[in-house]
Design a protein around this motif. Structure first.
Motif: not given
Length: 85
Positions: A14-30
């Motif tokens: 869920e944290a990974s999905e929320e980061l993707k929603a905030l920044d679609p180009h984030t490199a932070m993976t689950p």
């Protein structure tokens, strides 16, 4: 009502999905978030089999990963026995 601010506790996915929603180009993976949790860099809470982390703490870590509060914690010993490297 109380002005109590509840922590935004999320599973790793869920944290990974929320980061993707905030920044679609984030490199932070689950996987990386899981490593941060298992290495003791991010504080977590176990809820059954799930690992929960505070989303705001994760975002704070991403803003300043060198902060002293995010220093890795030493591995815990069990019964006085430690792993031999």
């Amino acid at each position: 009502m109380n002005n109590l601010k509840l922590p935004r506790m999320r599973t790793i996915t869920e944290a990974s999905e929320e980061l993707k929603a905030l920044d679609p180009h984030t490199a932070m993976t689950p996987y990386h978030i899981r490593r941060l949790c298992l290495d003791g860099i991010l504080p977590t809470v176990k809820a059954g089999k799930k690992i929960l982390l505070n989303l705001d703490t994760l975002i704070e870590y991403m803003n300043d990963p060198t902060a002293e509060k995010f220093a890795p914690r030493p591995a815990a010993t069990v019964g006085g026995i430690r792993r031999i490297s």
